[in-house]
Design a protein around this motif. Structure first.
Motif: not given
Length: 329
Positions: A295-296, A298-299, A302-303
């Protein structure tokens, strides 16, 4: 002379801090505090935040398989609440001079822990009821005293969290109550879930007081208001009565009312299992960490996008100016 003066200043600050603790005056982020007090809060609050985030995983697994639309909506709201709780707690921890990135790195690297309860699998829909009633019930027993913890941002955040956790417990109890009044298979499913989640829920309060290295100091600092064993006893007393409404049983042959103590006696806890899970050898430890790491990763985009947007906002680039700057870049 300067060193002597510094020591005197530290002694005065320590005395002021001790007086605030003694008088139940909350410690604010800008107040002086001992280094160990700050470290203890960072460890506890960040671990609490990690637990809320990782705790979304076993329940999120059942959102698409909830038996009715109503149950699905309730479960979505519950999981969403857990995400919010994690954010409140990360924000509280950040007031102690640690960044969100540092806390995330500590979790993903294995340096930081989260509650061992979330390393057990959710095998049936009844597990959603058992988690709500037992796991969230234990959380409420643990967290209500934290509304009076000595560190102000933590205490303020816990007020709202506890209100929402109360809803979580009620919806879990409602699931089990519905199943217990259903078919024989549904009642058996509910009992099986309680059988599997009871003992891990008792472990949520931490090791016994004589094996808990932080309890004595945390009680002196009023970070904690009750010991692990005191909170565990409150939980047992509560559940022993509530399970009668369900018409089900707690899987402990030693559970019985002790008139002399005014509490329920209960059987021995398997602390070897507890420490084995804490050390990363539970049924779902690797699965949970793999999910968080993915999840980190894949995100990341976004960040990056959020940081770029914040940069443009700070530079006063809006609308067409921002669009042109992006194209030019």
């Amino acid at each position: 002379m300067r060193k002597l003066s510094d020591n005197m200043d530290t002694e005065a600050l320590q005395k002021s801090f001790d007086e605030k603790i003694e008088k139940d005056i909350k410690i604010e982020p800008k107040d002086w505090m001992p280094v160990e007090y700050r470290k203890t809060l960072i460890r506890q609050i960040s671990q609490h935040a990690h637990s809320e985030i990782v705790g979304m995983l076993p329940e999120g697994n059942w959102i698409t398989r909830a038996p009715t639309l109503r149950r699905k909506c309730i479960l979505i709201a519950k999981v969403q609440d857990e995400a919010g709780h994690g954010l409140y707690l990360y924000c509280a921890a950040e007031t102690l001079n640690i960044t969100r990135e540092e806390m995330t790195e500590q979790l993903l690297s294995g340096k930081a822990k989260y509650s061992s309860i979330f390393n057990y699998p959710t095998l049936s829909w009844a597990d959603m009821g058992a988690i709500g009633w037992l796991v969230d019930g234990a959380a409420i027993i643990n967290q209500i005293p934290l509304c009076r913890t000595s560190y102000a941002p933590y205490a303020r955040g816990m007020v709202r969290i506890c209100k929402e956790e109360s809803f979580h417990q009620r919806q879990g109890f409602d699931i089990l109550l519905t199943l217990s009044r259903g078919s024989a298979e549904q009642k058996a499913m509910a009992q099986d879930a309680i059988n599997r989640w009871w003992w891990p829920s008792l472990m949520m309060f931490g090791p016994p007081d004589n094996e808990s290295p932080h309890t004595i100091q945390n009680m002196k600092w009023k970070i904690k208001r009750f010991t692990n064993d005191e909170l565990r006893q409150k939980f047992v007393d509560m559940c022993a009565q509530q399970v009668e409404v369900l018409g089900l049983q707690i899987p402990d042959p030693d559970l019985k009312w002790n008139e002399e103590r005014g509490h329920y006696d209960f059987g021995p806890i398997n602390w070897d299992e507890f420490w084995n899970v804490v050390k990363g050898n539970g049924p779902c430890n690797k699965e949970r960490m793999a999910a968080r790491i993915k999840a980190h990763e894949d995100g990341e985009w976004v960040r990056a996008a959020a940081l770029e947007y914040a940069r443009k906002e700070a530079a006063g680039l809006t609308g067409k100016q921002s669009e042109k700057a992006t194209i030019k870049k």
